[in-house]
Enzyme design. Structure first.
Site, PDB file in Angstrom:
ATOM      1  N   ASN A 179      -1.955  -0.831  -6.739  1.00  0.00           N
ATOM      2  CA  ASN A 179      -1.744   0.616  -6.768  1.00  0.00           C
ATOM      3  C   ASN A 179      -1.426   1.157  -8.158  1.00  0.00           C
ATOM      4  O   ASN A 179      -1.522   2.346  -8.392  1.00  0.00           O
ATOM      5  CB  ASN A 179      -0.611   0.998  -5.810  1.00  0.00           C
ATOM      6  CG  ASN A 179       0.638   0.181  -6.036  1.00  0.00           C
ATOM      7  OD1 ASN A 179       0.621  -1.036  -5.856  1.00  0.00           O
ATOM      8  ND2 ASN A 179       1.711   0.815  -6.449  1.00  0.00           N
ATOM      9  N   CYS A 186       5.953   5.817  -6.113  1.00  0.00           N
ATOM     10  CA  CYS A 186       7.204   5.530  -5.414  1.00  0.00           C
ATOM     11  C   CYS A 186       8.323   5.270  -6.411  1.00  0.00           C
ATOM     12  O   CYS A 186       9.478   5.241  -6.031  1.00  0.00           O
ATOM     13  CB  CYS A 186       7.018   4.353  -4.468  1.00  0.00           C
ATOM     14  SG  CYS A 186       5.569   4.534  -3.454  1.00  0.00           S
ATOM     15  N   SER A 241      -2.497   2.636   5.193  1.00  0.00           N
ATOM     16  CA  SER A 241      -1.686   3.848   5.291  1.00  0.00           C
ATOM     17  C   SER A 241      -2.621   5.050   5.270  1.00  0.00           C
ATOM     18  O   SER A 241      -3.400   5.221   4.330  1.00  0.00           O
ATOM     19  CB  SER A 241      -0.726   3.904   4.108  1.00  0.00           C
ATOM     20  OG  SER A 241      -0.055   5.142   4.098  1.00  0.00           O
ATOM     21  N   ALA A 242      -2.536   5.910   6.303  1.00  0.00           N
ATOM     22  CA  ALA A 242      -3.524   6.979   6.456  1.00  0.00           C
ATOM     23  C   ALA A 242      -3.552   7.954   5.280  1.00  0.00           C
ATOM     24  O   ALA A 242      -4.617   8.403   4.867  1.00  0.00           O
ATOM     25  CB  ALA A 242      -3.248   7.746   7.753  1.00  0.00           C
ATOM     26  N   HIS A 243      -2.374   8.285   4.731  1.00  0.00           N
ATOM     27  CA  HIS A 243      -2.361   9.368   3.739  1.00  0.00           C
ATOM     28  C   HIS A 243      -3.003   8.967   2.404  1.00  0.00           C
ATOM     29  O   HIS A 243      -3.193   9.806   1.529  1.00  0.00           O
ATOM     30  CB  HIS A 243      -0.943   9.911   3.538  1.00  0.00           C
ATOM     31  CG  HIS A 243      -0.012   9.067   2.733  1.00  0.00           C
ATOM     32  ND1 HIS A 243       0.270   9.331   1.418  1.00  0.00           N
ATOM     33  CD2 HIS A 243       0.715   7.966   3.045  1.00  0.00           C
ATOM     34  CE1 HIS A 243       1.141   8.443   0.958  1.00  0.00           C
ATOM     35  NE2 HIS A 243       1.433   7.597   1.933  1.00  0.00           N
ATOM     36  N   GLY A 248       2.445   2.555   5.531  1.00  0.00           N
ATOM     37  CA  GLY A 248       2.054   1.297   4.896  1.00  0.00           C
ATOM     38  C   GLY A 248       3.289   0.424   4.679  1.00  0.00           C
ATOM     39  O   GLY A 248       3.250  -0.802   4.851  1.00  0.00           O
ATOM     40  N   THR A 249       4.367   1.053   4.305  1.00  0.00           N
ATOM     41  CA  THR A 249       5.625   0.323   4.063  1.00  0.00           C
ATOM     42  C   THR A 249       6.059  -0.417   5.329  1.00  0.00           C
ATOM     43  O   THR A 249       6.419  -1.602   5.276  1.00  0.00           O
ATOM     44  CB  THR A 249       6.720   1.331   3.638  1.00  0.00           C
ATOM     45  OG1 THR A 249       6.295   1.969   2.435  1.00  0.00           O
ATOM     46  CG2 THR A 249       8.055   0.647   3.428  1.00  0.00           C
ATOM     47  N   THR A 272       7.934   6.178  20.584  1.00  0.00           N
ATOM     48  CA  THR A 272       6.800   6.995  21.051  1.00  0.00           C
ATOM     49  C   THR A 272       5.788   7.152  19.924  1.00  0.00           C
ATOM     50  O   THR A 272       6.141   7.461  18.786  1.00  0.00           O
ATOM     51  CB  THR A 272       7.318   8.364  21.527  1.00  0.00           C
ATOM     52  OG1 THR A 272       8.254   8.116  22.573  1.00  0.00           O
ATOM     53  CG2 THR A 272       6.187   9.237  22.048  1.00  0.00           C
TER      54      THR A 272
END
Ligand SMILES: Cc1ncc(COP(=O)(O)O)c(C=O)c1O
Length: 389
Positions: A151, A324, A199-201, A71-72, A237
């Site tokens: 958040n 964070c 962000s996936a997590h 996300g960052t 990659t």
């Protein structure tokens, strides 16, 4: 007793289905999507299938989705990329005062490169003042960034209105939907935004992979240079297993959204109700439209560090504002912007997720008031006095 994890806004467990779908790409299906042989083609098709699935869930075209590392990184590519691609005469950057540090510090980096910076104030519930936005738009800034849902306190911003105003002014609008996705309906075909970060997590995908949605026609300058992957905007990659896990988690989260949001909001409300009854002076921060999984409470007269350590010892995992900044003692910039910083006291964020049960909430509702009583500064002072005497 079983420990209780109530820090899902920091990160939340993988959906088992996402993990299963990822495993082959951590094993025998290890190809590089840029290779033209069969291993490469196999990885490419998995990556593009993941992109298709994410695009469908968001109401986007597949060409508008790039995979990033977090996300960052998505916030940085959006904000700095938009600013650096913009003619200097319209180069202010605009953000809300309650952005996550990823977007906030990206705007500050643009500022160091010469961009005038406009930080939009919020009301005491954390909602952006739209009249300030209108003023800021008059100078046709390079980009506006306002998060979808906060958040730390969960406040949901009026993104549709903000986006409509930016669209009318011809200014690119970026929204950080990292906390909102999977908790409220997030669709780019229903919301006028040009850029959107995930962000996936945060929704049951793996760590280390994110999404940046880039509406067709939006111009960004690349921040990194290399092999040209992801439209040259995120060269390197690709994380194939991560993308596959992200896509499955996104689909699962959206399918579960309605029921899960209602369940989490009910659990959150019951926790807040119990805490209000049991803890004198406790205030719930944020209000109006809120994300269902985040509750931020301020408790006067307790020692923040002692409270966190004691909760951890009791097996209750929560966080001080954004994870964070865990361990930081400076007051949260979000609560400061809302005028909610206590002279003496603590603010904790309790965040719920898919694995949170009613029993977890009952236990938190029992333990938190006890720990608060123990860590209250008056209690500690009288204990110290009695030990000294
Ligand atoms: C609103 C928001 N934006 C961005 C991020 C950063 O996401 P990531 O951990 O993927 O870098 C977070 C994580 O705390 C967040 O809550």
């Amino acid at each position: 007793v079983q420990p209780v994890y109530l820090d899902h806004a920091a990160t939340t467990p993988l959906w088992p289905e996402a993990r299963e779908a990822m495993l082959p790409y951590l094993g025998e299906r290890f190809g590089n999507p840029s290779s033209s042989h069969r291993w490469g083609r196999d990885a490419r098709s998995a990556l593009e299938d993941a992109r298709d699935r994410v695009a469908r869930v968001l109401g986007a075209q597949r060409s508008e989705i790039i995979f990033t590392a977090s996300g960052t990184e998505s916030d940085n590519i959006a904000v700095l990329g938009a600013w650096r691609s913009c003619p200097r005469e319209r180069a202010a950057v605009v953000c809300s005062a309650v952005e996550h540090k990823a977007a906030l510090l990206a705007t500050k980096a643009a500022h160091r490169e010469g961009a005038p910076l406009v930080i939009l104030g919020v009301d005491d519930e954390g909602r952006v003042d739209l009249s300030l936005l209108d003023e800021a738009l008059a100078s046709r800034p390079a980009v506006v960034t306002v998060m979808w849902g906060n958040n730390e306190v969960g406040t949901v911003q009026p993104v549709a209105e903000i986006g409509a105003r930016c669209l009318a002014a011809g200014v690119p609008f970026h929204t950080d939907a990292v906390q909102a996705f999977g908790k409220v309906r997030v669709r780019v075909d229903e919301t006028p935004c040009d850029l959107l970060a995930l962000s996936a997590h945060k929704f049951g995908g793996p760590k280390g992979i994110g999404i940046l949605y880039i509406r067709e026609g939006t111009v960004l300058e690349a921040l990194e240079h290399g092999g040209g992957q992801e439209h040259h905007l995120r060269p390197g990659t690709e994380n194939v297993a991560g993308a596959v896990g992200l896509a499955v988690a996104a689909e699962k989260s959206v399918m579960a959204l309605d029921a899960e949001s209602a369940r989490l909001a009910a659990l959150r409300d019951s926790l807040e109700h119990s805490l209000r009854e049991a803890v004198p002076g406790l205030v719930v921060n944020g209000g109006g439209a809120r994300l269902p999984h985040i509750s931020n409470v301020s408790i006067p007269g307790v020692d923040q560090d002692a409270l966190l350590v004691s909760l951890d010892l009791e097996g209750i995992a929560v966080s001080v504002a954004s994870a964070c900044q865990s361990g930081a003692t400076a007051p949260s910039h979000v609560l400061s912007a809302m005028g909610r910083v206590l002279p003496q006291g603590a603010s904790i964020r309790v965040s719920l997720g898919r694995t949170t049960t009613a029993a977890d909430i009952e236990r938190a509702a029992q333990v938190i008031p006890h720990v608060v009583a123990r860590t209250s500064i008056t209690a500690r002072t009288s204990l110290a006095a009695s030990i000294a005497s």
